[in-house]
Structures are given as structure tokens and as C-alpha cells.
Design an enzyme around this catalytic site. Sequence first.
Site: not given
Length: 505
Positions: A261-263
Amino acid sequence: MSVRVRFAPSPTGPLHIGGVRTALYNYLFARKNGGKMLLRIEDTDQNRYVPGAEDYILEALKWVGIEIDEGQGTGGPHAPYRQSERKEMYRAYAEQLIAAGKAYYAFDTADEIEAMRKRLEEAGADAAQYNAITRLQMTNSLTLSAEEVQRRMANGDPYVVRIKIDPKQDIRFKDIIREWVAVHASTLDDKVLLKSDGMPTYHLANIVDDHLMGITHVIRGEEWLPSAPLHVLMYQYFGWTAPQFAHLPLLLKPEGNGKLSKRDADLGGFPIFPLQWQDPTTGTVARGFREDGYLQETIVNFLAFLGWNPGTEQELFSMDELIEAFSLERIHKAGARFDITKAKWFNQQYLKGKTDEALAAMLEAQRAERGISHTALLKVCHLMKDRVTFPQEILSEAAFLFEVPAAYEETVVASKWNADAIKAATAFVEDLKMYEGDFIADSIKAIWTAAAERAGVKMGKVMQALRLAVSGAGHGPDLMLAMEILGKEEVINRLEKALQVLPQV
């Protein structure tokens, strides 16, 4: 039949690096088999449309080196390739399914659907779905009279078109990567095919477009595997031949547990988008692989190996070599761990292989800003390219070449700056002042060797001290080449400064 594949992203924001991998695999497969690569923009969900996203997709694919043969931005015989511009066409296919008894009109309000789901949940149903059982208690053309249906439509009542799933069948298809997939139709719900605004859903639009555009292979992410049985069933309902499917493995977090994910990228300090992206609403800027200094060759090679391997020990591939080696059968079923360290390694290898001229071209803006000559920049690139990961580090890591040391590495001063070092450095300065020839690395080394010998000092024992005097640090690139770049007068000035400010042992 010649191979025809498509990449069909939605313009809902920046293109995820996983989407780039999907596009790359499609491209490699098409080129390997002498086929065509299509680009279709699937923008039927207008609520999620983000301005600038489509242009971003086109630029990202171009940067990676994926050439589009037909589609958005290129044109072709099946234009338009933006689904929102094909809106009216889809209705005819939805009506075709209705006429065949394979779909129906549904007039249910959002409140009615929510009430149905709540009843099912309270009754302990396995899934609160609009399906073969619940549709008989809902407001649709299966429960209303034909006259009532016509009245509601003439009155402008909002409605959707839903597929009518026959629950008494097994749906089977062979995935190129995952072998046979079998699902019982009773597990599927009656998905919406045409929304109340007249826009098709993904399920209808992508089936119709893939058929009309002659797509022979659908190569897409694993997240679409649950939808594949529905799509296979729709091909059967239309009486069309389905393309071959290949569902790619997920990209996993660097530690390997869960979808990337972007996180995860933010926490890991690496980009997750091919190019830098500025959110048009918030103005927030997300990092891009290109702007971070990753080379196009790196991204292609790195992504190709995320889920595929050539079956050999070779790791560095050009695009042409990847095309030659690629096959869908060598794609893994299991998810691929996103190892950014490997991406950095690829970048280092490709940087080493670049010519000095190519690297200098990448640094032209920095060169002009710092007032460095082109000739000097070429020498710096040659000096530093084996020691950096990204192009922009060439000048930052070579800062000592443009700035006189303001301080000296204390541990090296304490351990290496001694009487022998002072004698050798002093002799070196004297010999440099008398030297009139070309100031090049080989000559500098000869002068240094002779000076150390004249001072009665073993050169190896004072080499680090010489580096300290010239650069301020005990470690760095080839010192003779570095001094060649600095020039004789600058080297003399730096040595004299070190002899003056460093401890007199």
C-alpha cells in the site's frame, strides 16, 4: 488469431506501480507473440474521476518504454477508447441480455436494498446479496408486471439493469497462471450491469469492449480473480468466445505479509508511483520513481522480476531481452515481495553501465546551477558512478570537489595524521609546485610516489592522511582522479591549509 492484449486503467488518481507491472507484462507478451498492445481508459465511474490522471497514465507508460499500438492517445479502428465516450453503445448490449432472459430491470431504492440486507443479516444469512433468492422479494421486472415496468420507465423512475444469475451451474475456466478455476453460480450475486445514470459498470463495459476490440488475452491483477467467473458467464450469455485469462500475483509489502500500500511505501521511505503526482484537490505531492532517480531500465527490470523469472541466472535484461525471454507460464502464483533494496541494486548496475556523457546529460540542470564546466562534470561522473545509487548523488557525494574542507574527520586525524604524514604531504607540495606537465591522474600518482619516497615514508601508511588533507574525509573515490579534477593549484592550496590547521605532531 493474432494476440491482442489491453491495459485498461481507471483515471482515479496516479497509476500504482502494480498497474505499471500489469501493463509491462501485457506489453512483453504482445511483443513476444507478434501481437498488439491496446490502451483503454475505463472511466465509467465518473464520481471517482480525477483531473490529470489520464495524462499521467500516458506519460508513465511512455517513460517506462511501453509502446501503445492502438488506443487512447494513439487512435485505431475501435475508437473511442475512453469508455465514457462509448456510453450509448453499452445500453444495447444490456437490452440484448434482457431480451434473452439473462438480465432484468430493477427499480429498488437504496433504502429498500439496505432493508433487504439488514433482514438477511438478522436471519444469519451467509451473504446479504441481491441474488437468485432475494430478487423474488424485490422491486424488479421479475416481480412486476410488464405494464408496471413500462409505466415506471415512462414515468422516469430510476432503475438499474442487473444480470440474472442461473444458480444451478458450475462455472469453470482455465487460467494460464492458476490452472483450472471452478465456482458454483449460487455464490454469485446479480451484479448491476447498467447504472441508473446510464453508465455501464466495469463488468458490462469491459466484457463488451474486450469482445469488440478482439482481445485474445486478459492479463490483469489477482484482485480481479473473484470477478472472473461472472465475466466467463457473461461471455456465455452473449454467445461469445471468452479470451484467455491470466491473473497476476499480488505485490506484497517488503516484509512479505499483505498487499503493498501507499502507507507501506511512506513508512519504508520509497515511492509507489512511477512519476511524481500532485493531488489536484489538496496539492499534496507524492514521490515518483523517476523523480527519485530510478532509471527507466531499472523499473522495467525490477518489475519484470516481481512475479516472473527467466529460469536462468541472468538478472540484467534489456527490454528486447525481456521480450525474448518472457512467458506467462513462468509467472508465479504466489505474491511477490516488493524489495526496494533490489530496485536500488538494479539502479546501481545500470548507472555503472552509463557513459559519462549520458550521466552528464541527466545532471545538466545541476551543472548549470553550480557553474561546473561540462568537461569537469564528465570527469566527476566517471569518478563517482561506481559509488552511487542515483544520478543526483553524483554531485552531492562529490561535494568535496567544489568546496574546500571546513572540517576534517576527527577519527582519521587522530589515527593517521602523524609526523610521517606531515613529511610526505610537505614533500608532495614542494614537488607539485615544481611540476609543469599535464596534471592527470597517472602523473599525480608518480609525483606522490616519488615525494613519499624522498621523505622516507611508506606510501601506503600515509595514503589516508593525504586523502584527509585533500577532501576532509578518510574515505572516498579514486584520489588521483579526484586531484586531477581539482587541478594542481587547488590541490596545493588544500594541502597547505591542512598542514597549517591540522595538529603539528
